[in-house]
Design a protein around this motif. Structure first.
Motif, PDB file in Angstrom:
ATOM      1  N   GLY A 105       0.825  -1.209   0.000  1.00  0.00           N
ATOM      2  CA  GLY A 105       0.000   0.000   0.000  1.00  0.00           C
ATOM      3  C   GLY A 105       0.856   1.254   0.000  1.00  0.00           C
ATOM      4  N   LEU A 106       1.890   1.261   0.808  1.00  0.00           N
ATOM      5  CA  LEU A 106       2.790   2.410   0.877  1.00  0.00           C
ATOM      6  C   LEU A 106       3.450   2.659  -0.482  1.00  0.00           C
ATOM      7  N   ALA A 107       3.858   1.598  -1.147  1.00  0.00           N
ATOM      8  CA  ALA A 107       4.454   1.740  -2.479  1.00  0.00           C
ATOM      9  C   ALA A 107       3.445   2.303  -3.477  1.00  0.00           C
ATOM     10  N   MET A 108       2.203   1.876  -3.371  1.00  0.00           N
ATOM     11  CA  MET A 108       1.152   2.421  -4.238  1.00  0.00           C
ATOM     12  C   MET A 108       0.939   3.905  -3.944  1.00  0.00           C
ATOM     13  N   GLU A 109       0.865   4.239  -2.662  1.00  0.00           N
ATOM     14  CA  GLU A 109       0.523   5.598  -2.241  1.00  0.00           C
ATOM     15  C   GLU A 109       1.612   6.620  -2.542  1.00  0.00           C
ATOM     16  N   LEU A 110       2.862   6.240  -2.368  1.00  0.00           N
ATOM     17  CA  LEU A 110       3.950   7.199  -2.548  1.00  0.00           C
ATOM     18  C   LEU A 110       4.774   6.954  -3.810  1.00  0.00           C
ATOM     19  N   GLY A 111       4.445   5.895  -4.539  1.00  0.00           N
ATOM     20  CA  GLY A 111       5.166   5.590  -5.767  1.00  0.00           C
ATOM     21  C   GLY A 111       4.256   5.566  -6.980  1.00  0.00           C
ATOM     22  N   VAL A 112       3.359   4.597  -7.020  1.00  0.00           N
ATOM     23  CA  VAL A 112       2.512   4.393  -8.198  1.00  0.00           C
ATOM     24  C   VAL A 112       1.567   5.563  -8.430  1.00  0.00           C
ATOM     25  N   VAL A 113       0.861   6.003  -7.403  1.00  0.00           N
ATOM     26  CA  VAL A 113      -0.127   7.081  -7.591  1.00  0.00           C
ATOM     27  C   VAL A 113       0.535   8.373  -8.075  1.00  0.00           C
ATOM     28  N   PRO A 114       1.648   8.826  -7.465  1.00  0.00           N
ATOM     29  CA  PRO A 114       2.288  10.024  -8.022  1.00  0.00           C
ATOM     30  C   PRO A 114       2.724   9.857  -9.485  1.00  0.00           C
ATOM     31  N   LEU A 115       3.186   8.666  -9.845  1.00  0.00           N
ATOM     32  CA  LEU A 115       3.560   8.432 -11.244  1.00  0.00           C
ATOM     33  C   LEU A 115       2.337   8.481 -12.155  1.00  0.00           C
ATOM     34  N   LEU A 116       1.223   7.914 -11.703  1.00  0.00           N
ATOM     35  CA  LEU A 116      -0.012   7.993 -12.487  1.00  0.00           C
ATOM     36  C   LEU A 116      -0.489   9.443 -12.614  1.00  0.00           C
ATOM     37  N   MET A 117      -0.304  10.230 -11.559  1.00  0.00           N
ATOM     38  CA  MET A 117      -0.682  11.648 -11.611  1.00  0.00           C
ATOM     39  C   MET A 117       0.149  12.381 -12.670  1.00  0.00           C
ATOM     40  N   LEU A 118       1.448  12.115 -12.709  1.00  0.00           N
ATOM     41  CA  LEU A 118       2.306  12.736 -13.723  1.00  0.00           C
ATOM     42  C   LEU A 118       1.909  12.291 -15.130  1.00  0.00           C
ATOM     43  N   TRP A 119       1.607  11.016 -15.268  1.00  0.00           N
ATOM     44  CA  TRP A 119       1.208  10.473 -16.564  1.00  0.00           C
ATOM     45  C   TRP A 119      -0.103  11.109 -17.016  1.00  0.00           C
ATOM     46  N   GLN A 120      -1.060  11.224 -16.101  1.00  0.00           N
ATOM     47  CA  GLN A 120      -2.339  11.845 -16.452  1.00  0.00           C
ATOM     48  C   GLN A 120      -2.120  13.290 -16.890  1.00  0.00           C
ATOM     49  N   TRP A 121      -1.259  14.005 -16.198  1.00  0.00           N
ATOM     50  CA  TRP A 121      -0.954  15.395 -16.537  1.00  0.00           C
ATOM     51  C   TRP A 121      -0.380  15.493 -17.949  1.00  0.00           C
ATOM     52  N   ARG A 122       0.490  14.549 -18.289  1.00  0.00           N
ATOM     53  CA  ARG A 122       1.078  14.511 -19.631  1.00  0.00           C
ATOM     54  C   ARG A 122       0.011  14.243 -20.693  1.00  0.00           C
ATOM     55  N   VAL A 123      -0.858  13.250 -20.428  1.00  0.00           N
ATOM     56  CA  VAL A 123      -1.928  12.924 -21.378  1.00  0.00           C
ATOM     57  C   VAL A 123      -2.876  14.115 -21.517  1.00  0.00           C
ATOM     58  N   GLU A 124      -3.192  14.755 -20.418  1.00  0.00           N
ATOM     59  CA  GLU A 124      -4.057  15.939 -20.439  1.00  0.00           C
ATOM     60  C   GLU A 124      -3.431  17.046 -21.293  1.00  0.00           C
ATOM     61  N   GLY A 125      -2.143  17.290 -21.111  1.00  0.00           N
ATOM     62  CA  GLY A 125      -1.452  18.321 -21.880  1.00  0.00           C
ATOM     63  C   GLY A 125      -1.436  18.035 -23.362  1.00  0.00           C
ATOM     64  N   ARG A 126      -1.258  16.787 -23.736  1.00  0.00           N
ATOM     65  CA  ARG A 126      -1.233  16.403 -25.152  1.00  0.00           C
ATOM     66  C   ARG A 126      -2.618  16.480 -25.797  1.00  0.00           C
ATOM     67  N   ALA A 127      -3.659  16.368 -24.979  1.00  0.00           N
ATOM     68  CA  ALA A 127      -5.021  16.386 -25.506  1.00  0.00           C
ATOM     69  C   ALA A 127      -5.542  17.806 -25.739  1.00  0.00           C
ATOM     70  N   ARG A 128      -4.879  18.802 -25.138  1.00  0.00           N
ATOM     71  CA  ARG A 128      -5.310  20.199 -25.321  1.00  0.00           C
ATOM     72  C   ARG A 128      -5.071  20.642 -26.758  1.00  0.00           C
ATOM     73  N   PRO A 129      -6.050  21.392 -27.293  1.00  0.00           N
ATOM     74  CA  PRO A 129      -5.826  21.914 -28.640  1.00  0.00           C
ATOM     75  C   PRO A 129      -4.702  22.966 -28.644  1.00  0.00           C
ATOM     76  N   ALA A 130      -3.983  23.006 -29.736  1.00  0.00           N
ATOM     77  CA  ALA A 130      -2.828  23.921 -29.834  1.00  0.00           C
ATOM     78  C   ALA A 130      -3.230  25.375 -29.951  1.00  0.00           C
TER      79      ALA A 130
END
Length: 130
Positions: A105-130
Motif C-alpha cells: 500500500g505504501l508503495a502504491m501511495e507514494l510511488g505508483v499514484v504520483p507516477l499515475l498523476m504525472l502520466w495523467q498530466w502529460r496525457v491531459e497536456g497532449r489532448a489540449r488543442p494547440a
C-alpha cells in the motif's frame, strides 16, 4: 491515442486495490487483520476509513472514461492518497514496519499514484488543442 488508452488501463487496474481491499474491510471489519480481539471503537474507525478508501476507488474510476479531461479531480484524489501514504510513514517511523500488504500500500501511495498523476498530466497536456 495509445498513451491515453494505456493510462486508462493502468488506472483501472490500480482502482482494484481500494475497491477490493476497502470492500473487504467494510464487510469483515478490523478483526480480519488482527491477531486478537478488536475493540468496538477500533473496528468502527477501521470500517469508516475503509469506506473512505472504497469511495476513493469509486471516485478514481469516474476519471477513467475521459481521463484526459479529469486532471483536477485526478490530482485531488491523488493528493488524498499521497497524504494517506505520508500518514503511513509516520506509523512506520513511530511503530515499525507493517506487514507486506501494508508495505505494498505504501508503495502504491507514494510511488505508483504520483507516477499515475504525472502520466495523467502529460496525457491531459497532449489532448489540449494547440
Amino acid at each position: 491515442m495509445i498513451e491515453k488508452r494505456a493510462l486508462q488501463v493502468m488506472v483501472s487496474v490500480a482502482c482494484l486495490v481500494p475497491l477490493l481491499t476497502g470492500g473487504e474491510s467494510i464487510v469483515r471489519g478490523a478483526a480480519w487483520m488482527a491477531h486478537g480481539p478488536v475493540s468496538r471503537d477500533l473496528d468502527s474507525h477501521f470500517r469508516y476509513v475503509s469506506g473512505i478508501f472504497f469511495a476513493l476507488g469509486v471516485a478514481f474510476t469516474t476519471c477513467v472514461p475521459a481521463i484526459e479531461r479529469k486532471g483536477a479531480r485526478f490530482r485531488l484524489l491523488g493528493a488524498m492518497v499521497v497524504c494517506g501514504g505520508l500518514a503511513r510513514v509516520v506509523s512506520l517511523v513511530e511503530v515499525g514496519a507493517p506487514s507486506r500488504g501494508h508495505l505494498f500500500g505504501l508503495a502504491m501511495e507514494l510511488g505508483v499514484v504520483p507516477l499515475l498523476m504525472l502520466w495523467q498530466w502529460r496525457v491531459e497536456g497532449r489532448a489540449r488543442p494547440a
